[in-house]
Design an enzyme around this catalytic site. Sequence first.
Site, PDB file in Angstrom:
ATOM      1  CE  LYS A 111      -0.612   9.407 -10.635  1.00 35.87           C
ATOM      2  NZ  LYS A 111      -0.636   7.966 -10.447  1.00 35.87           N
ATOM      3  CE  LYS A 195       2.205  10.883  -3.648  1.00 32.17           C
ATOM      4  NZ  LYS A 195       0.897  10.392  -3.845  1.00 32.17           N
ATOM      5  CE  LYS A 198       4.065   2.965  -7.114  1.00 34.32           C
ATOM      6  NZ  LYS A 198       3.855   1.676  -6.476  1.00 34.32           N
TER       7      LYS A 198
HETATM    8  P1  TYM Z   1       0.216   3.229  -4.449  1.00 37.25           P
HETATM    9  O1  TYM Z   1       0.612   2.053  -5.258  1.00 37.25           O
HETATM   10  O2  TYM Z   1       0.506   4.587  -4.999  1.00 37.25           O
HETATM   11  O3  TYM Z   1       0.871   3.155  -3.014  1.00 37.25           O
HETATM   12  C1  TYM Z   1       0.773   2.003  -2.166  1.00 37.25           C
HETATM   13  C2  TYM Z   1       0.667   2.443  -0.713  1.00 37.25           C
HETATM   14  O4  TYM Z   1       1.797   3.245  -0.349  1.00 37.25           O
HETATM   15  C3  TYM Z   1       1.355   4.465   0.225  1.00 37.25           C
HETATM   16  N1  TYM Z   1       2.336   5.526  -0.100  1.00 37.25           N
HETATM   17  C4  TYM Z   1       2.884   6.343   0.813  1.00 37.25           C
HETATM   18  N2  TYM Z   1       2.740   6.414   2.147  1.00 37.25           N
HETATM   19  C5  TYM Z   1       3.465   7.358   2.792  1.00 37.25           C
HETATM   20  N3  TYM Z   1       4.316   8.220   2.162  1.00 37.25           N
HETATM   21  C6  TYM Z   1       4.496   8.177   0.819  1.00 37.25           C
HETATM   22  N4  TYM Z   1       5.337   9.006   0.212  1.00 37.25           N
HETATM   23  C7  TYM Z   1       3.755   7.208   0.088  1.00 37.25           C
HETATM   24  N5  TYM Z   1       3.686   6.879  -1.243  1.00 37.25           N
HETATM   25  C8  TYM Z   1       2.807   5.855  -1.332  1.00 37.25           C
HETATM   26  C9  TYM Z   1       0.007   4.743  -0.408  1.00 37.25           C
HETATM   27  O5  TYM Z   1      -0.762   5.625   0.370  1.00 37.25           O
HETATM   28  C10 TYM Z   1      -0.575   3.342  -0.484  1.00 37.25           C
HETATM   29  O6  TYM Z   1      -1.178   2.996   0.757  1.00 37.25           O
HETATM   30  N6  TYM Z   1      -4.669   3.587  -5.393  1.00 37.25           N
HETATM   31  C11 TYM Z   1      -3.685   2.868  -4.606  1.00 37.25           C
HETATM   32  C12 TYM Z   1      -3.740   1.367  -4.788  1.00 37.25           C
HETATM   33  C13 TYM Z   1      -5.086   0.799  -4.503  1.00 37.25           C
HETATM   34  C14 TYM Z   1      -5.690   0.593  -3.232  1.00 37.25           C
HETATM   35  C15 TYM Z   1      -6.955   0.000  -3.506  1.00 37.25           C
HETATM   36  C16 TYM Z   1      -5.302   0.858  -1.920  1.00 37.25           C
HETATM   37  C17 TYM Z   1      -5.949   0.338  -5.454  1.00 37.25           C
HETATM   38  N7  TYM Z   1      -7.084  -0.140  -4.858  1.00 37.25           N
HETATM   39  C18 TYM Z   1      -7.838  -0.331  -2.466  1.00 37.25           C
HETATM   40  C19 TYM Z   1      -6.195   0.528  -0.901  1.00 37.25           C
HETATM   41  C20 TYM Z   1      -7.438  -0.057  -1.168  1.00 37.25           C
HETATM   42  C21 TYM Z   1      -2.300   3.329  -5.022  1.00 37.25           C
HETATM   43  O7  TYM Z   1      -2.096   3.776  -6.121  1.00 37.25           O
HETATM   44  O8  TYM Z   1      -1.330   3.137  -4.079  1.00 37.25           O
END
Ligand code: TYM
Length: 333
Positions: A111, A195, A198
């Site tokens: 990023k 992958k 969004k």
């Molecule tokens: P975020 O908002 O990017 O995504 C939310 C969840 O969706 C999963 N995900 C995917 N899984 C499979 N294939 C994909 N293409 C795909 N895109 C997204 C992500 O792995 C995630 O589980 N940093 C985290 C948010 C967060 C968090 C936490 C998660 C903040 N604090 C504590 C767990 C525990 C994030 O940006 O996820």
Amino acid sequence: VTRVLSGIQPTGNLHLGNLLGAILRWVRMQDEAPCLFFLADLHSLSDFIPAETRRAQVRAMAAALIASGIDPARSTLFAQSDVPAHAELCWILNGTARMGWLSRMTQWKDKSGKNKEGASVALFDYPVLQAADILLYRPSHVPVGEDQKQHIELTRDIAIKFNQDTGTETFAIPEPFVGGGVSARVMSLRDGSAKMSKSDPSDMSRINLVDSDDEIAAKIRKARTDPDPLPGDPELLAGRPEARNLVGILAAVTGESETAILARFEGQGFGAFKPALAEALMTLIAPIRARYTELERDTATLDRLLDKGAEDAAALAAPTLLAAKRALGLSRH
Ligand code: TYM
């Protein structure tokens, strides 16, 4: 399973990767243990977003989670910024986390790219806040997609060092809980090596929860594939990332095995396969979309649910925060 915790950034639309990698697994885990799910609005501060937009995004994501099956009567659903313990523990853990650990995070490297000087400090510190999110609640399981695995491993490193430095057992060491098959990492519909995300500028690369049936059909029709017919054995999809992704998505959405699906399509091209995939996706998405459209309008109810969730989460987080402060001599009581 004794306690489940996970979070999602409230920016942008919920897409099929989020659903298969995380949300639908969260929904199932509600039957197994007490669950906490939160909207990571403090994490979204790494980019500037106008106030009105952020407020709307948090409510929209809460509505999307409820529409997908998160039940606020059983699970604690809240906005991260409503529970001050997250930011507070993040600062405490900033004393434990090392610059080198954070510099090696792939998300930071991707990023920030070539513009490290221009990146926000929040983007760099992002994984420490995530460690705080997790460690506060001592979850036995943190269900995430594969892209979050590195962050959970860092959380373990931070927890282990904190416990060692202070000679305490303040934090429980968490485990990442990643699903099997294609769900762990759903790929873009336009590029089998990227992958589904969004932040991809092309909306054709992903299926969103808000897409109409026509949009879903068009996106699948135009999804990138190769010219070869489908094999009878899933092993033979190796080296064909787009084909593997589409077959894996159908398996994840219908609950069938890839072997059973390929038995039906062996020897046929994507012209036969794609309509079946589009149909299965519409069956999954349409009812979620309908509930979402309904819920999203009722901001008073959403706010009431989120307020209640924050109150419950704060009560659960307080003992760990206090233990961390005591371990460092920050509390005289
Ligand atoms: P975020 O908002 O990017 O995504 C939310 C969840 O969706 C999963 N995900 C995917 N899984 C499979 N294939 C994909 N293409 C795909 N895109 C997204 C992500 O792995 C995630 O589980 N940093 C985290 C948010 C967060 C968090 C936490 C998660 C903040 N604090 C504590 C767990 C525990 C994030 O940006 O996820």
